[in-house]
Design a protein around this motif. Sequence first.
Motif, PDB file in Angstrom:
ATOM      1  N   THR A   1      -6.251   2.558   2.113  1.00 39.16           N
ATOM      2  CA  THR A   1      -5.092   2.863   2.955  1.00 39.16           C
ATOM      3  C   THR A   1      -5.501   3.089   4.403  1.00 39.16           C
ATOM      4  O   THR A   1      -4.909   2.531   5.334  1.00 39.16           O
TER       5      THR A   1
ATOM      6  N   PHE B   1      -8.342   4.740  -3.194  1.00 37.32           N
ATOM      7  CA  PHE B   1      -7.061   4.318  -2.633  1.00 37.32           C
ATOM      8  C   PHE B   1      -6.931   4.738  -1.176  1.00 37.32           C
ATOM      9  O   PHE B   1      -6.474   3.964  -0.328  1.00 37.32           O
TER      10      PHE B   1
ATOM     11  N   GLY C   1      -2.742  -6.494  -5.768  1.00 37.82           N
ATOM     12  CA  GLY C   1      -3.617  -6.174  -4.645  1.00 37.82           C
ATOM     13  C   GLY C   1      -4.632  -7.266  -4.370  1.00 37.82           C
ATOM     14  O   GLY C   1      -4.939  -7.573  -3.209  1.00 37.82           O
TER      15      GLY C   1
ATOM     16  N   ILE D   1       0.837  -1.201   0.000  1.00 38.29           N
ATOM     17  CA  ILE D   1       0.000   0.000   0.000  1.00 38.29           C
ATOM     18  C   ILE D   1       0.871   1.249   0.000  1.00 38.29           C
ATOM     19  O   ILE D   1       0.607   2.236  -0.711  1.00 38.29           O
TER      20      ILE D   1
ATOM     21  N   VAL E   1      -8.396  -1.597  -3.005  1.00 44.30           N
ATOM     22  CA  VAL E   1      -7.127  -1.453  -3.729  1.00 44.30           C
ATOM     23  C   VAL E   1      -7.296  -1.804  -5.210  1.00 44.30           C
ATOM     24  O   VAL E   1      -6.991  -0.979  -6.081  1.00 44.30           O
TER      25      VAL E   1
END
Length: 576
Positions: A487, A483, A548, A378, A456
């Motif tokens: 995260t 994103f 991902g 990430i 992701v």
Amino acid sequence: MGVSDLIRDSAFGHLVRLATGNKYLTYAEERDPSLWKKYVNEVKSRNFAHHGHAGDVSDDDAGTREARHVSEDSEKDLSDSERPGQPKEGIPNLASGVKLDPEKGRDIHLIDWYGPDDPENPRNWSHAKKYFVTFEICLLTLSVYIGSSIYTAGLLGVMEEFGVSQVAATLGLTLFVAGYGLGPMVWAPMSEIPFIGRNPVYIGTLVIFVLFQIPTALASNFGMLLAFRFLTGLFGSPVVATGGASIGDMYRPQKQAYGLGIWGISAICGPVLGPLVGGFAVEAEGWRWSIWELMWLSGFCLVFLFFLLPETSSANILYRRTRRIRKLTGDEKLKCEPEIMGEQMTGKDIVWMVLIRPISLNFTEPMVFLLNLYISLIYALLYIWFESFPIVFVGIYHFTLGELGLAFLGILIGVICIIPPFFCWLYFHQEKQFNERGEIQPEKRLPPAMVGGFFVPICLFWFGWSARPDIHWIMPIIGSSFFSVATFLLFQSVFGYLADAYPDYVASVFAGNDFMRCGFGAGFPLFAAAMYNRLGVGWASSLLAFLGIAFIPIPYVLYVYGGRLRKRSKHARKDF
């Protein structure tokens, strides 16, 4: 919240006290010398006399008596000295009135919090004081974190002035991030040492961080630029690993996730706002101007924190309290638990904790390795954005350098949108899962990561295949916002899980995590531009999206099998 207390406990306040011989900005026990007796813990002093440590063992009333402290009208005088020639085993411990065990006993008068409501304990601070200090930690995080990406706005200027390739110029970003990874290996354990604390590490390194922006902005050759970018990353790194610990100092376990969530926003805001803050400045004044902006922002932060940031480490606060009382009474037997633990640490212990244990735990504990690997991916994607955004928004949509910075705001909006539902989940669901001791099964921290992992690939597929001239530029920006959702949810869950699963090694686990993710964050941008140019935006993003997808099962596996893995581990907590 008393402003005078903030100033007294700040770096400025400590300097004033040192310069005036503690005549100004005094503490309660210095104004009223009789108050110090209430800080002596009778039960723990008794345990030291009996067993040589503070914890109870099975004696007549072990585990049933609450800690009692010496009252102001007590007949004991803890400052009395030993009578000459009297053997150790004949001397009573004056704090508890019991005789020392001749083999294991230690004659210690233990200084502690005077009760569960001691106002100097950071977890008992007022809400206003906690929120203000949280704001200060967030400001420090933003002021340093922005330093990584603010450089990317001037990448073309660096290439033109020094005649280097794009990959070489990108080293100014990656070396800064590499400094982030190496610094906490030293700074994080140092902040845990009772006689140092967190403030000297924060303020001391921030002074160097601010000053080193000057030779960075005035660099006369490319090597000088890279050297000082690495050094500024190294000295700017303490808050990267220790900021979360400062939040944990103030909030009880049930509430820590809220403080860490707010701190997490500042950690994301820094890299996201860097291209925006630097973009228009570089357009107008050149790449060096972005470094001057970084110096002004971090310099303001330094002045603000120098006068108003109090110490949050409870170990350091107790240690300083003990020193004050020893000076007032002249009783050298007065000690606190953090001080005793620090005295028992050897140089070998410190080297092991700083250099070896973080790496050892990372590669010998499957739970730590898998989650660190996930977080590293990430973090690497975050820094890949700084290479892919110019390709998309300048190359395809013809944004100016300043407008390119605005494109990053989608990431910021995403994290702001995820905060309300996350806090609702904490309040209505997770808080109820804590036991009466404020503890929770580590695996119950993982559901947000189980959801966040799906965002992701959604983000990368959306961003990659919507970045075309025939599709409006808002679409890849919307895609990038997912994103920050991923995260935020992953970072909050993973760090909470690791802290609960490895409470005795949390500093080492976090240092290892920081080292690994910064290594990925430093390496990925070096090949990102070549990958996007060769594969195209769609397929390059898809390649990362498939990666991902491969990581999505990790939190599910740990949710189901984490308890079994912890029981087999040498270091993880096993009592859940």
